[in-house]
Write a protein that holds these residues in place. Sequence first.
Motif, short mmCIF file in Angstrom:
data_model
loop_
_atom_site.label_atom_id
_atom_site.label_comp_id
_atom_site.label_asym_id
_atom_site.label_seq_id
_atom_site.Cartn_x
_atom_site.Cartn_y
_atom_site.Cartn_z
N LEU A 1 41.56 34.73 24.18
CA LEU A 1 41.61 35.73 25.24
C LEU A 1 41.43 35.09 26.61
CD1 LEU A 1 39.63 38.72 23.68
CD2 LEU A 1 41.97 38.81 24.59
N SER B 1 44.16 35.07 29.62
CA SER B 1 43.86 35.88 30.80
C SER B 1 43.60 35.08 32.06
CB SER B 1 42.62 36.74 30.53
OG SER B 1 42.76 37.52 29.37
N VAL C 1 43.88 36.51 35.96
CA VAL C 1 42.69 36.87 36.74
C VAL C 1 42.56 36.01 37.99
CG1 VAL C 1 40.16 36.88 36.71
CG2 VAL C 1 41.45 37.74 34.73
N TYR D 1 27.01 32.54 28.86
CA TYR D 1 26.10 33.47 29.57
C TYR D 1 25.83 33.02 31.00
CZ TYR D 1 25.32 35.70 25.04
OH TYR D 1 25.49 36.35 23.85
N GLY E 1 28.64 44.01 24.83
CA GLY E 1 29.17 44.63 26.03
C GLY E 1 30.65 44.46 26.27
N LEU E 2 31.35 45.58 26.32
CA LEU E 2 32.74 45.59 26.81
C LEU E 2 32.72 45.80 28.32
CD1 LEU E 2 34.74 47.72 24.20
CD2 LEU E 2 34.30 45.26 24.25
N GLY E 3 33.85 45.47 28.95
CA GLY E 3 33.98 45.68 30.39
C GLY E 3 35.04 46.72 30.71
N HIS F 1 37.67 38.86 41.27
CA HIS F 1 38.96 38.51 40.67
C HIS F 1 39.29 39.41 39.48
CE1 HIS F 1 39.95 35.20 43.23
NE2 HIS F 1 38.81 34.59 42.98
N PHE F 2 38.29 40.01 38.91
CA PHE F 2 38.52 40.91 37.77
C PHE F 2 38.74 42.35 38.24
CE2 PHE F 2 36.35 37.31 35.93
CZ PHE F 2 36.94 37.16 34.69
N ILE F 3 37.89 42.79 39.16
CA ILE F 3 37.91 44.19 39.59
C ILE F 3 37.56 44.23 41.08
CG2 ILE F 3 37.06 46.53 39.11
CD1 ILE F 3 35.73 45.37 36.58
N GLY G 1 31.82 47.05 35.94
CA GLY G 1 31.36 46.40 34.73
C GLY G 1 32.29 45.37 34.11
N LEU G 2 31.79 44.14 34.04
CA LEU G 2 32.46 43.11 33.25
C LEU G 2 31.94 43.17 31.83
CD1 LEU G 2 32.54 39.96 35.56
CD2 LEU G 2 34.22 41.79 35.31
N GLY G 3 32.69 42.55 30.91
CA GLY G 3 32.27 42.50 29.53
C GLY G 3 31.98 41.08 29.09
N PHE G 4 31.37 40.98 27.93
CA PHE G 4 31.02 39.68 27.34
C PHE G 4 32.23 38.74 27.29
CE2 PHE G 4 31.01 37.18 23.37
CZ PHE G 4 29.86 36.43 23.52
N ASN G 5 33.37 39.26 26.84
CA ASN G 5 34.54 38.39 26.71
C ASN G 5 34.99 37.80 28.05
OD1 ASN G 5 34.88 38.64 23.93
ND2 ASN G 5 36.14 40.48 24.13
N GLU G 6 34.78 38.54 29.10
CA GLU G 6 35.25 38.07 30.40
C GLU G 6 34.44 36.88 30.92
OE1 GLU G 6 37.44 41.89 32.29
OE2 GLU G 6 35.32 42.18 31.90
#
Lengths: 370, 370, 370, 370
Positions: free
Chosen positions: A19, A23, A27, A131, B316-318, A308-310, A316-321
């Motif tokens: 992912l 992405s 991004v 993290y 956590g999702l974003g 850069h994401f939002i 809210g960002l997520g763990f994957n981001e």
Amino acid sequence: MGLGVGLIGSGYMGKCHALAWTSVATVFPDVDRPRLVALADVTPEMARQQAQAFGFEKGTGDWHDLVSDPEISVISVAAPNKFHADMTVAALEAGKHVWCEKPMATSLEDATRMRDAARQSGRTAILGYNYIQNPMLRLARNVIAEGQIGAVNHIRLEMDEDFMADRAQPFSWKSERASGYGALDDFAVHPLSLLSMLHGRITSLVADVAKPYAKRPTKEGNDRPVETHDIAQALFRTEAGASGVLMVNRSAWGRKGRIALQIFGAKGSLLFDQERMNELHIYSAEDPTGLQGYRTILAAPGHAPYHHFIPAPGHGLGFNELKTIECHELLKAISGDSDAYIVDFERGLEIERVVHAMARSAQTSTWIDV
Amino acid sequence: MGLGVGLIGSGYMGKCHALAWTSVATVFPDVDRPRLVALADVTPEMARQQAQAFGFEKGTGDWHDLVSDPEISVISVAAPNKFHADMTVAALEAGKHVWCEKPMATSLEDATRMRDAARQSGRTAILGYNYIQNPMLRLARNVIAEGQIGAVNHIRLEMDEDFMADRAQPFSWKSERASGYGALDDFAVHPLSLLSMLHGRITSLVADVAKPYAKRPTKEGNDRPVETHDIAQALFRTEAGASGVLMVNRSAWGRKGRIALQIFGAKGSLLFDQERMNELHIYSAEDPTGLQGYRTILAAPGHAPYHHFIPAPGHGLGFNELKTIECHELLKAISGDSDAYIVDFERGLEIERVVHAMARSAQTSTWIDV
Amino acid sequence: MGLGVGLIGSGYMGKCHALAWTSVATVFPDVDRPRLVALADVTPEMARQQAQAFGFEKGTGDWHDLVSDPEISVISVAAPNKFHADMTVAALEAGKHVWCEKPMATSLEDATRMRDAARQSGRTAILGYNYIQNPMLRLARNVIAEGQIGAVNHIRLEMDEDFMADRAQPFSWKSERASGYGALDDFAVHPLSLLSMLHGRITSLVADVAKPYAKRPTKEGNDRPVETHDIAQALFRTEAGASGVLMVNRSAWGRKGRIALQIFGAKGSLLFDQERMNELHIYSAEDPTGLQGYRTILAAPGHAPYHHFIPAPGHGLGFNELKTIECHELLKAISGDSDAYIVDFERGLEIERVVHAMARSAQTSTWIDV
Amino acid sequence: MGLGVGLIGSGYMGKCHALAWTSVATVFPDVDRPRLVALADVTPEMARQQAQAFGFEKGTGDWHDLVSDPEISVISVAAPNKFHADMTVAALEAGKHVWCEKPMATSLEDATRMRDAARQSGRTAILGYNYIQNPMLRLARNVIAEGQIGAVNHIRLEMDEDFMADRAQPFSWKSERASGYGALDDFAVHPLSLLSMLHGRITSLVADVAKPYAKRPTKEGNDRPVETHDIAQALFRTEAGASGVLMVNRSAWGRKGRIALQIFGAKGSLLFDQERMNELHIYSAEDPTGLQGYRTILAAPGHAPYHHFIPAPGHGLGFNELKTIECHELLKAISGDSDAYIVDFERGLEIERVVHAMARSAQTSTWIDV
């Protein structure tokens, strides 16, 4: 077109790497879209299927194919921990950059071998301590570095989940000594990576490890003694003069993804919990009297690289981001940017040393210098 | 290879669509990787640059090129609201499926035209109400549908941000009447989409709209009267017999991405706040006496489709990932799955009707039947 | 020795008054210890027993004995609402000061009669709106008055409990029309008292009232139609130019003692919830960029009169102690201090007028000028 | 009329005792109103003034007067710690019951002497560990005792305030060795009292103590070395087989009255924080799958003895009211009720032993058996 990428492993973290690779150019505007060259997995069939799903050009059942592939410049290692050393050393010796999941290795010897290979190769070699990439922890780092909470004098770190909390869950490899110490290598490395980036080195410690359950049921219906420790804690001192406590527990009912930090300084303090990863709490003793309190700061475009994401705050960002941010930092490091925010193999080895010191302290019931 | 995709617009939501199209096949194993055919933007240069960044094969300065492109099966519309109607109608008439950002249109006439075109085309046409895709709100929906909180009798909905809260911020198009009502179309559609999916239809309402600031400074240094309303609220009744309150405010200092729901039933209640989007709070009157309280449930693999993103709970999702889920539902709808969880143009038009009824009620100071 | 005190009623609020009278001189150094002269209750026996328990010198089954007792200067009225008017008017006419529990009366006529009696008597007459006495809400008032959140432009008020939430609970007097409107007089007066003290007057409103359950079971096993409304809400405008929403619900499963305020101004905002009564949340748009967020302020000695109860911060006052503060303000008012922080009968009558306007609006489905 | 009461000291805790003695009979229907006979303070004038303010019949500058007063049956000792031993021993030898503030004494010898005097006297002698009286912690105790969270295997205890956090605050007696260890006796006794009541005894520990500031400014403008430790932490094991961590810090900026407990068992867990003292959080692994989460339980009449203070749930008790509960338990113990919930001098001495073991462990850097 950007760098050629190889990925070893397509499970939990392999998917997360995929992912990120997919992405990162969408991004981050400064990134050339990477070319997803090949994915290796345990069988050719699984590899081909996952390559297609994840958008890689081809799949292979033999990870050595990636190491020898001239189209590939950087290799993501998301295979089981015990293979990390062989894979990363081979990749580095072949001139590839390396992005290896944590923990670094299953022995200090292997970790040292990896560090040495990285040194000799001159390539970029980083560990997947995602993290640290959280914009709120970057903010924490800046707040500390700028002296906004004053000299740090006390730190508490907790990491807790509950996937080992069920006594009735059948005995698995997670409870075998061969899998490592238990919570120490599973969890402790994470808060230690945060401590390393936010504050500095541990110089001495005393640790204790514990088993919530002495035995667990086997599938055959017997009870088998547990060989690992799902709980561990340590008192420590840091080079910068702070005292602290580290606590990890993978059998803590109710905790799902808790990584809680409390950092106290001479002018204020910081609180963070990964379960609410888009929040940082700051207390400043310089706020007006009668109006002092912890400020709950929500992740916002001002907290790079959130924007850069939002473009809107508080979404809210997520763990994957976090992995996508890490991927971006890796690319910066590869391109020679010395400000890239990464845990390289040097720092990774330091983290491993602390974990092994904790294990030794727990065995000997003594304070240990790191 | 999956469907051919066209994307119109590459700003805030355009990027969000691009990320969804890029990630959907990596996340969801049942999806064929879409082919990113073309991206349209205001100039050919910008379009080509963004196409490259986002991984599309080509870029164009004319969105009609996408409508006429035989390689393209589905078009994402992430252009300014006033273009939604023309773009989606043209796309539908050309036999494309459509994924259009909200709000649907700037007039009820346009929205109706879009609904009609969708009906006639027989194609899938959905709106980008991504908040409904949050696994925690899917859980809320299931909890309600299964009767776990009993018959719903009272609902409170709030959506608040503070991007218009600064009085000193120069007058912009957001304060011009031509941009719409203000908070009503900017915000109210979101909680209304949630109400529609979780509970049902509003049958009557009385609304009020307000301006926090009568004037705002122009760049020339004058004060210009504000024409839109940054604040709106309504009392309402629903078909299912509940009373409720809807409150939206885009000038609410301190609120960043708040979408707060309070849903009360005969056996319990539910609380949610988008600022902590990975949590749902449930109170059950059937918990043991003395031990009743709101349960804070963290997003976990058991809350589909969280598990496709992360196999561990509480991580956590974003916000962006909600779009990927939405993309997946769109693909399900296109493939004929009648269980696809979407806001289609029929439902979208209903939401618009409520918003316009609120505006009319605010003008006439009367209760209105919807 | 301080003033002679009479207390009518020894139930929920009667006990609360007794605790206040007993504690006020211990807590506040500027108070002469009151003399607890007599307690009246429904029978002489109960009165004597409670007098002994609460430390009063004597008990009586006839409240008129208190009115005529020359040893008594101030009378606490904690009897059922329907007796408030007769008791307070008699007491005022006899030259006593009066401390009457809310709501003021069961009709606007009675409330007006009480106000008139207070005017004519020249005595101190206050209502037991104890929530305004919370040091955190005093802080809120100061913060607003000093302009720290700028001109207030939007307000949301909620008061919710769940003592009427159980559909199976037998029909009681709370569901009879004779008991009043329901949530309107039971609850709405509380947030309205806060609004009155923190911000100012409501000038117009539109309200709705609702029944979660049309019927409730009688003890005989039948279903009886409910005559009161457990739910009510209103949109309103204030003299100071703010818009707002008032919501009350005494059948809200999960809510126990919620009184939630959201107050938005041109420079910041305030949040409060009585369920966490020792906290006030302040957002200031003047905090440094990137570090803005709601500050959670814990009750502390700097927030008068907290320091008279506890010299250390964050230790927590309780609901009962608000009554002791109120008692202190009453004594200040009696002693002629024009800064005493009280809801006198003039202000109390204004609050009643708003409640009755809400009821009228709900009946006529129209906006009403107050 | 109830027991005759003497009070030594009228500062912070003296006032708190006075409030308890004044309120206990009003709150608890089974209590005869105590007779407040005499108050002793450092001068006769201050004593007389405080006696009047607090409602005691007389005041004296010599605490021995209370010991020899035949009207007095029970003596509250709220004088400085160093006098606890002499005062309580004298009182016990004179046949009085004793209610002594914590910490018990400034040396283990004194604490032992107090315990011995209590044993020989046959009188009731308790310590003012009021936090254990919180109805939410009584609930926690019951939940644990009933096995609802299963066998406890891990415990974390924190107590933090910030009254020593300001480096610029002048050197005071709190930083002198003569005042004790610092955070160990100031704070550690509190969480240890909770551990003792909720779980059981510590059998071994390793501790560390730290100074946030090596020096503090004197009023004369010099820097003086700090002799006490504002920070302390320990790893421990309990008789019941749990591992745990104890952390205390009186220089923790932002913490005001934090006493945080995390208790993990084989079937669930409990969380508590004194800063939100009316809440208990319970996680049960037996809640339905997908709906598990921490339940936030608000203090309510079902949680004895909350109902004696307030008949409605969620309204909130305060810190001072814990002392009233403690006073009630003391009276129960005096009347021979063996279920009285108290920390007597036997248990108090055990707590002191743990504190002294922590100090010894910190000095020797070794694990210590308690």
